[in-house]
Enzyme design. Structure first.
Site, short mmCIF file in Angstrom:
data_model
loop_
_atom_site.label_atom_id
_atom_site.label_comp_id
_atom_site.label_asym_id
_atom_site.label_seq_id
_atom_site.Cartn_x
_atom_site.Cartn_y
_atom_site.Cartn_z
N ASP A 1 0.86 -1.19 0.00
CA ASP A 1 0.00 0.00 0.00
C ASP A 1 0.89 1.24 0.00
O ASP A 1 2.12 1.13 -0.03
CB ASP A 1 -0.95 -0.02 1.21
CG ASP A 1 -2.29 0.65 0.89
OD1 ASP A 1 -2.27 1.79 0.39
OD2 ASP A 1 -3.35 0.03 1.12
N HIS B 1 -2.85 3.09 -4.65
CA HIS B 1 -2.31 2.60 -3.38
C HIS B 1 -0.92 1.99 -3.57
O HIS B 1 -0.64 0.90 -3.06
CB HIS B 1 -3.27 1.58 -2.76
CG HIS B 1 -4.47 2.20 -2.10
ND1 HIS B 1 -4.40 2.94 -0.94
CD2 HIS B 1 -5.79 2.24 -2.47
CE1 HIS B 1 -5.61 3.37 -0.61
NE2 HIS B 1 -6.47 2.97 -1.52
N GLU C 1 -9.66 2.81 -5.51
CA GLU C 1 -9.25 4.17 -5.19
C GLU C 1 -8.03 4.64 -5.98
O GLU C 1 -7.01 5.00 -5.40
CB GLU C 1 -8.98 4.28 -3.68
CG GLU C 1 -10.23 4.00 -2.85
CD GLU C 1 -10.01 4.12 -1.34
OE1 GLU C 1 -10.91 4.62 -0.67
OE2 GLU C 1 -8.94 3.69 -0.85
C1 TNX Z 1 -11.02 2.06 2.30
S1 TNX Z 1 -11.76 -0.77 1.37
C2 TNX Z 1 -9.92 1.44 1.76
C3 TNX Z 1 -8.69 1.30 2.58
C4 TNX Z 1 -8.80 1.99 3.91
C5 TNX Z 1 -10.18 1.75 4.48
C6 TNX Z 1 -10.40 2.31 5.85
C7 TNX Z 1 -10.74 -0.27 0.31
C8 TNX Z 1 -10.69 -1.02 -0.91
N1 TNX Z 1 -9.95 0.80 0.54
O1 TNX Z 1 -7.58 1.74 1.84
O2 TNX Z 1 -7.82 1.49 4.75
O3 TNX Z 1 -11.16 2.31 3.63
O4 TNX Z 1 -11.62 1.86 6.40
#
Ligand code: TNX
Length: 550
Positions: free
Chosen positions: A210, A282, A346
């Protein structure tokens, strides 16, 4: 005499009513009351609190088989592993010097398989002759022994005569662990695996890369861990002022030897580890190690914020694809899992929009927008992994780039997205917000919980969730399972993780293993029993559910 325990309760209730309606003498009333009390005592003493709930539990009116440190396990060929695991657990439980004896012949706890049973299912018959376990496979035998272990630990070794039949609802019963935001040692990950196995889970989704840290050694790119596994400091508050960082470097990674050790440990507990290598977002820790992976190739730090960074892998340059393929080639050598998680969540497209390489790739591939460019990257990686005999699983954003139904979707932005993906032919793992976010607060007031990422999910909400709600009969078969997510932004070590996982995993494992036989009227009693089990194993759990706090 054998009888179904639930039938007995019903009979008992009606009998009490008839007695009350009759006009009886004082003496006969006294006798009836005495009988009822005796019955009630013997019933409650013979309650079996097994979590997750088996398909059927039938116990005899009296008689128990006693399991002690000296009991013998009689294992048929090929069942040494479940026998050894049980023997170790029992040695620890009884504080014995030696593990239970395992032999090929004799009386005691006998283990066999019958391939006509569900592969993960089992039948366990307890009589004065001993405990006879027949599993659909090694895994089924292992789950029977997990059931037996619960009974032994919470019932002083007394196992009531009777028959337990069992098999799971979902084939994918997972929990995720984020070791990037906070690194967890090999020993800590093993403890996590122990807890999953005791709840009959069979998948660990290991989030290994990440923005805030790259945690897996890749021989072809040593700087991923040399540089990318260490961040300068950690955000300890929710804001962005200097006082909210701790000023202490944080790092850690697993060598390939350590990865193999953990994979083997999990395998011995019938848990498949699904590694996650995040792309194209990420990935800031990788960009810190190798700036040429980015569009502008500028130097960036291993990220010290939480959330979503604009720094992502360049999807235009061929060098990015070579990098990803080389990394994944090493990953598949370490992890036998058929599914490989490629992230996909994301990924802001700001850098791609102004990147000559990305724009050129879109043109040459006839892609209309940057979402399609992400779809191109995911599909290309999927094809590559297919050549290695593997399949991809990704967070639900992979749907946006137009991937084919051959990819498995992990629904996180809501159960509705999971339903959508299932209706469109994808296999789906349900891990949606907010139910499956075990990093969230557990009480409304948040009092005494310490700082957590946000949200609110208590035991009751998890327990009452139906992952199949609103999904057509046809698409339901595409829901392969359910998973909780343990993001570790605010969880510094495994004990804090455990406090978020337990007791909510007690609720989730019933959704995963026993979806259609959950029973709200008995769950609290079962959890009180599980609490003893958690204590006996030294696992940390949150007190709120037991205190009646929601
Ligand atoms: C969303 S769930 C994210 C993570 C974060 C999390 C915190 C997802 C695919 N991505 O990168 O750690 O929320 O709740």
């Amino acid at each position: 005499m054998m009888f179904d325990y639930s039938v007995f309760i019903r009979n008992f209730d009606t009998r009490k009513e008839t007695i009350n309606r009759k006009n009886m003498s004082r003496f006969s009333k006294f006798v009836a009351l005495l009988m009822a009390t005796l019955c009630a005592v013997s019933v409650s003493a013979r309650e079996l609190n097994i979590l997750p709930q088996p398909t059927s539990v039938t116990i005899e009116a009296e008689g128990d088989y006693m399991v002690t440190a000296k009991s013998r396990i009689v294992a048929a060929e090929g069942l040494c592993n479940p026998a050894e695991r049980f023997a170790e657990d029992m040695m620890r439980h009884f504080g014995a010097k030696r593990p239970m004896q395992i032999s090929k012949r004799g009386k005691g706890i006998t283990l066999n398989t019958d391939s006509t049973l569900h592969a993960e299912g089992y039948t366990m018959t307890i009589s004065k002759e001993g405990i006879n376990i027949v599993g659909g496979s090694e895994a089924g035998v292992y789950y029977a022994l997990q059931t037996l272990r619960q009974i032994v630990v919470t019932n002083n070794g007394l196992v009531p005569y009777g028959v337990i039949k069992d098999e799971p609802t979902f084939s994918y019963r997972g929990a995720h662990l984020d070791v990037c935001r906070h690194f967890m040692s090999v020993e800590e990950v093993k403890e996590y695996i122990d807890i999953l196995a005791a709840h009959k889970l069979n998948r660990l989704h290991w989030h290994l890369t990440d923005d805030q840290g790259w945690r897996i050694e890749i021989k072809a790119y040593p700087e991923l861990t040399e540089k990318g596994s260490i961040r300068k400091e950690t955000l300890i508050g929710h804001g962005h002022e200097p006082k909210w960082w701790d000023g202490t470097p944080h790092g850690g990674f697993y060598t390939q030897e350590e990865i193999k050790e953990v994979v083997k440990y999990a395998e011995e507990r019938y848990i498949v580890i699904i590694p996650e290598i995040e792309m194209p977002g990420h990935a800031q820790a990788a960009l810190h190690a190798y700036p040429w992976l980015g569009c502008q190739e500028q130097e960036v730090d291993v990220w010290t914020m939480w959330g979503v960074t604009p720094e992502v892998l360049c999807a235009g340059k061929e060098s990015t694809y070579t990098f990803l393929e080389n990394v994944l080639s090493e990953v598949v050598e370490l992890f036998p899992s058929e599914l490989i998680h490629i992230g996909g969540d994301e990924c802001p497209k700001d850098r791609w929009k102004v990147c000559e390489h990305c724009q050129a790739k879109m043109k040459s591939e006839g892609l209309e927008n940057e979402e399609q460019l992400q779809g191109y990257l995911v599909t290309r990686i999927e094809k590559f992994l297919n050549t290695k005999g593997r399949r991809i699983i990704g967070w639900d954003e992979i749907l946006e780039g137009g991937v084919t139904p051959s990819s498995t979707v992990m629904a996180w932005r809501g159960a509705k997205i999971g339903a959508y993906a299932a209706e469109h032919g994808h296999e789906v793992v349900m891990a949606p917000l907010p139910i499956c976010y075990f990093d969230f607060y557990q009480t409304e007031s948040r009092e005494g919980e310490g700082l957590r990422i946000g949200g609110h999910i208590n035991f009751e909400k998890v327990y009452s969730w139906d992952p199949l709600e609103g999904i057509s009969e046809e698409a339901r078969k595409n829901i392969i399972g359910v998973q909780c997510n343990l993001w570790s932004e605010y969880l510094k070590d495994i004990k804090m993780v455990e406090g978020q996982l337990l007791p909510r995993l007690g609720a989730l494992c019933e959704v995963q293993w026993a979806n259609d036989r959950r029973d709200e009227s008995t769950i609290r009693r079962k959890m009180e029993s599980m609490r003893k089990f958690y204590d006996a194993n030294g696992w940390n759990y949150a007190p709120y559910y037991f205190e009646g706090r929601k």
